[in-house]
Write an enzyme that holds these catalytic residues in place. Structure first.
Site, PDB file in Angstrom:
ATOM      1  N   VAL A   1       1.127   0.921   7.034  1.00  0.00           N
ATOM      2  CA  VAL A   1       2.342   1.484   6.424  1.00  0.00           C
ATOM      3  C   VAL A   1       3.579   0.680   6.852  1.00  0.00           C
ATOM      4  O   VAL A   1       4.418   0.330   6.009  1.00  0.00           O
ATOM      5  CB  VAL A   1       2.502   2.983   6.774  1.00  0.00           C
ATOM      6  CG1 VAL A   1       3.728   3.558   6.082  1.00  0.00           C
ATOM      7  CG2 VAL A   1       1.256   3.763   6.371  1.00  0.00           C
TER       8      VAL A   1
ATOM      9  N   LYS B   1      -1.573  18.284   6.160  1.00  0.00           N
ATOM     10  CA  LYS B   1      -0.722  18.196   4.964  1.00  0.00           C
ATOM     11  C   LYS B   1      -0.570  19.564   4.280  1.00  0.00           C
ATOM     12  O   LYS B   1       0.529  19.937   3.852  1.00  0.00           O
ATOM     13  CB  LYS B   1      -1.328  17.186   3.979  1.00  0.00           C
ATOM     14  CG  LYS B   1      -1.308  15.753   4.510  1.00  0.00           C
ATOM     15  CD  LYS B   1      -2.228  14.869   3.699  1.00  0.00           C
ATOM     16  CE  LYS B   1      -2.119  13.417   4.103  1.00  0.00           C
ATOM     17  NZ  LYS B   1      -3.169  12.575   3.505  1.00  0.00           N
TER      18      LYS B   1
HETATM   19  P1  NAP Z   1      -1.991   1.497  11.585  1.00  0.00           P
HETATM   20  O1  NAP Z   1      -2.323   0.520  10.522  1.00  0.00           O
HETATM   21  O2  NAP Z   1      -2.982   1.749  12.664  1.00  0.00           O
HETATM   22  O3  NAP Z   1      -0.589   1.054  12.225  1.00  0.00           O
HETATM   23  C1  NAP Z   1      -0.091   1.601  13.406  1.00  0.00           C
HETATM   24  C2  NAP Z   1       0.961   0.643  13.943  1.00  0.00           C
HETATM   25  O4  NAP Z   1       1.575   1.199  15.099  1.00  0.00           O
HETATM   26  C3  NAP Z   1       0.375  -0.691  14.364  1.00  0.00           C
HETATM   27  O5  NAP Z   1       1.241  -1.730  13.954  1.00  0.00           O
HETATM   28  C4  NAP Z   1       0.341  -0.619  15.886  1.00  0.00           C
HETATM   29  O6  NAP Z   1       0.492  -1.881  16.502  1.00  0.00           O
HETATM   30  C5  NAP Z   1       1.574   0.225  16.131  1.00  0.00           C
HETATM   31  N1  NAP Z   1       1.498   0.935  17.410  1.00  0.00           N
HETATM   32  C6  NAP Z   1       0.590   1.847  17.812  1.00  0.00           C
HETATM   33  N2  NAP Z   1       0.870   2.265  19.073  1.00  0.00           N
HETATM   34  C7  NAP Z   1       1.990   1.612  19.447  1.00  0.00           C
HETATM   35  C8  NAP Z   1       2.782   1.631  20.612  1.00  0.00           C
HETATM   36  N3  NAP Z   1       2.488   2.406  21.666  1.00  0.00           N
HETATM   37  N4  NAP Z   1       3.893   0.845  20.665  1.00  0.00           N
HETATM   38  C9  NAP Z   1       4.219   0.057  19.609  1.00  0.00           C
HETATM   39  N5  NAP Z   1       3.515   0.012  18.476  1.00  0.00           N
HETATM   40  C10 NAP Z   1       2.405   0.791  18.384  1.00  0.00           C
HETATM   41  O7  NAP Z   1      -1.687   2.930  10.946  1.00  0.00           O
HETATM   42  P2  NAP Z   1      -1.084   3.232   9.508  1.00  0.00           P
HETATM   43  O8  NAP Z   1      -2.208   3.413   8.542  1.00  0.00           O
HETATM   44  O9  NAP Z   1      -0.010   2.276   9.185  1.00  0.00           O
HETATM   45  O10 NAP Z   1      -0.492   4.694   9.727  1.00  0.00           O
HETATM   46  C11 NAP Z   1       0.748   4.882  10.374  1.00  0.00           C
HETATM   47  C12 NAP Z   1       1.204   6.329  10.153  1.00  0.00           C
HETATM   48  O11 NAP Z   1       1.342   6.574   8.757  1.00  0.00           O
HETATM   49  C13 NAP Z   1       0.210   7.382  10.653  1.00  0.00           C
HETATM   50  O12 NAP Z   1       0.920   8.490  11.113  1.00  0.00           O
HETATM   51  C14 NAP Z   1      -0.561   7.747   9.394  1.00  0.00           C
HETATM   52  O13 NAP Z   1      -1.118   9.033   9.464  1.00  0.00           O
HETATM   53  C15 NAP Z   1       0.546   7.689   8.373  1.00  0.00           C
HETATM   54  N6  NAP Z   1       0.111   7.464   6.989  1.00  0.00           N
HETATM   55  C16 NAP Z   1      -0.765   6.496   6.697  1.00  0.00           C
HETATM   56  C17 NAP Z   1      -1.122   6.293   5.375  1.00  0.00           C
HETATM   57  C18 NAP Z   1      -2.111   5.231   4.962  1.00  0.00           C
HETATM   58  O14 NAP Z   1      -2.486   5.210   3.784  1.00  0.00           O
HETATM   59  N7  NAP Z   1      -2.537   4.342   5.861  1.00  0.00           N
HETATM   60  C19 NAP Z   1      -0.553   7.083   4.367  1.00  0.00           C
HETATM   61  C20 NAP Z   1       0.378   8.078   4.721  1.00  0.00           C
HETATM   62  C21 NAP Z   1       0.711   8.258   6.036  1.00  0.00           C
HETATM   63  P3  NAP Z   1      -0.599  -3.059  16.287  1.00  0.00           P
HETATM   64  O15 NAP Z   1      -0.439  -3.456  14.862  1.00  0.00           O
HETATM   65  O16 NAP Z   1      -0.200  -4.120  17.230  1.00  0.00           O
HETATM   66  O17 NAP Z   1      -1.925  -2.437  16.603  1.00  0.00           O
HETATM   67  N1  HSE Z   2      -5.772   8.908   5.646  1.00  0.00           N
HETATM   68  C1  HSE Z   2      -4.896   9.493   4.712  1.00  0.00           C
HETATM   69  C2  HSE Z   2      -5.614   9.747   3.415  1.00  0.00           C
HETATM   70  C3  HSE Z   2      -3.716   8.585   4.492  1.00  0.00           C
HETATM   71  O1  HSE Z   2      -6.688   9.188   3.220  1.00  0.00           O
HETATM   72  O2  HSE Z   2      -5.129  10.518   2.593  1.00  0.00           O
HETATM   73  C4  HSE Z   2      -2.648   9.181   3.591  1.00  0.00           C
HETATM   74  O3  HSE Z   2      -2.001  10.234   4.215  1.00  0.00           O
END
Ligand code: NAP
Ligand code: HSE
Length: 438
Positions: A14, A205
């Site tokens: 994200v 959600k």
């Molecule tokens: P992700 O790909 O795992 O990204 C997490 C990021 O946070 C990574 O860049 C990680 O660093 C960084 N991070 C984790 N711990 C940290 C720390 N202690 N200090 C600094 N940076 C840190 O996860 P994501 O899919 O983007 O999801 C992020 C959020 O959005 C979550 O709350 C998720 O539920 C929400 N979300 C995700 C989606 C989706 O479709 N993926 C949709 C809606 C909402 P590194 O890159 O170095 O590991």
């Molecule tokens: N893991 C979540 C999903 C990301 O699959 O819907 C979006 O919130």
């Protein structure tokens, strides 16, 4: 022109998407808002990690606190996930008087009440459009578009990963584990994918939507949740033959108590048989949909990609726009992020919920089997609407499908427990609820 300086915590799926989207449409947003969005710093965990979206090294740091405290940063964007450090990030920002945009539904579910309260205490705002249903602006719908309505029903396919898995299992006969791996590769799944497949992400959600719709903070522990691990190819196939599609459905139903008016709210998440004639049955792949019934507007439907980089980035941009305008005009909580207005909101315990059911039993293929099962259901005053024993199954034990009329969850669980103890019944009965959308 006023500049809004963003400190982003998280540069993963994200965070990378938001960085990319600001590069792509930042000028468009500036022309629309009269405010310039500038990314000052991005905190990540590992500086040496290869990132599909390139973020300039000069922006990256591993020290999230320095980003939140950065004197130029006036808006913090929390995209790291998790509930421990993320909570610290958000509280720290509020205490510095900085507003926060988050996509973190797990955080809101666990600590929402505290976070909204702290934001108000320090004159900050909390924006969370991306926390529910990916690119669908459903938070805005409930907070603004439908503000003049009492929400009587809300049904949501709100987990993209589960919908992607169930759709591919149905349409291609694909294997659960293989499709889950694809969902992870495509950036749909949570870092801990059991949050998706065990229903907890949908629970977070649905709880957020229920709280917004009904004005009391719904305790996640009061939400009944079942994930999709129990859904087999066999059940998808039998449901299909009966004219249904199985979806993981979040449900928020305001109940009417005859003679007393409004009662408690049912808030639950479980795999549900949806009639193929209902629009939610045709929501496939990573798409989400939320079906909302308001007492003034009637039925409404919102549809779009529920997970993934770009869809989620779009929702974050919407919050950035709101936050930027609030900063530009000095408005605080013009539309309050969450307004408790129901003093005595209560969630109906799952045992008391009423629904129809699909039951699959593995039974001895001999005379008298059905009579014994029917006798237990009759004693419990539970009606059978149809019985199917599909042909072509060989062996001593064969599947038996029962469609059951409305019954309480408690009565159904008790009857199934007795049925499972019959010598003619092998294996634990499989039970899914059937939704009528009335
Ligand atoms: P992700 O790909 O795992 O990204 C997490 C990021 O946070 C990574 O860049 C990680 O660093 C960084 N991070 C984790 N711990 C940290 C720390 N202690 N200090 C600094 N940076 C840190 O996860 P994501 O899919 O983007 O999801 C992020 C959020 O959005 C979550 O709350 C998720 O539920 C929400 N979300 C995700 C989606 C989706 O479709 N993926 C949709 C809606 C909402 P590194 O890159 O170095 O590991
Ligand atoms: N893991 C979540 C999903 C990301 O699959 O819907 C979006 O919130």
């Amino acid at each position: 022109m006023q500049q809004i300086n963003l400190g982003i915590i998280g540069g993963g799926t994200v965070g990378g998407g938001v960085y990319q989207a600001v590069q792509r449409n930042g000028l468009l947003m500036t022309s629309r808002l009269g405010v310039e969005l500038s990314i000052v710093k991005v905190a990540v965990r590992d500086l040496s990690k290869k990132r599909p979206v390139k973020i300039p090294k000069s922006l990256l740091t591993t020290d999230w606190a320095s980003v939140v405290e950065h004197p130029h940063v006036n808006l913090v964007v929390e995209l790291m996930g998790g509930t421990t450090t993320a909570r610290e990030v958000v509280l720290k920002a509020f205490k510095l008087g900085k507003s926060v945009v988050t996509a973190n539904k797990a955080l809101l579910s666990a600590h929402g009440e505290e976070l909204f309260l702290t934001a108000r205490q320090f004159g900050a705002n909390l924006y969370y459009e991306a926390s529910v249903a990916g690119g669908i602006p459903i938070i805005k719908v409930l907070r603004e578009g439908l503000i003049g309505n009492r929400i009587t029903r809300l049904y949501g396919i709100v987990n993209g990963t589960c919908n992607y898995i169930l759709s591919r299992m149905k349409n291609e006969g694909a294997d659960f584990a293989e499709v889950l791996a694809d969902a992870q590769r495509l950036g749909y799944a949570e870092a801990e994918p059991s949050l998706d497949v065990d229903g907890y992400d949908a629970m977070h959600k649905t709880g957020i939507l229920a709280s917004l719709a009904h004005g009391f903070w719904v305790n996640p522990k009061s939400i009944h949740v079942e994930g999709i691990r129990a859904v087999t190819a066999l059940d998808i196939q039998f449901a299909g033959q009966l004219g249904y599609t199985i979806k993981l459905l979040g449900m928020v139903k305001k109940l009417e108590i005859p003679g007393k008016g409004c009662g408690p709210v049912q808030v639950s998440v479980y795999p549900t048989l949806i009639p193929n004639s209902h629009v939610l049955a045709s929501v496939n792949g990573v798409f989400n949909a939320v079906y909302v019934r308001g007492d003034v507007v009637g039925d409404t439907l919102y549809y779009g990609r529920g997970a993934g980089q770009d869809a989620t980035a779009s929702a974050v941009l919407s919050d950035l726009a709101d936050a930027a305008l609030d900063l530009k005009f000095g408005t605080k909580s013009r539309i309050p992020p969450f307004v408790p207005h129901e003093r005595e909101g209560a969630v109906l315990p799952i045992d008391q919920t009423v629904s129809r059911y699909y039951v699959r039993l593995s039974v001895a293929d001999r005379p008298g089997t059905l009579a014994r099962i029917a006798a237990i259901l009759a004693k419990a005053k539970i009606g059978i609407s149809s019985v199917i024993q599909p042909e072509g199954h060989q062996g001593e034990f064969v599947p038996l499908i029962l469609m059951i009329h409305d019954a309480t969850n408690a009565a159904m669980a008790k009857a199934l427990n007795r049925i499972s103890q019959l010598a003619v019944v092998k294996e634990k009965p499989v039970m899914f609820r059937v939704e009528s959308f009335d």
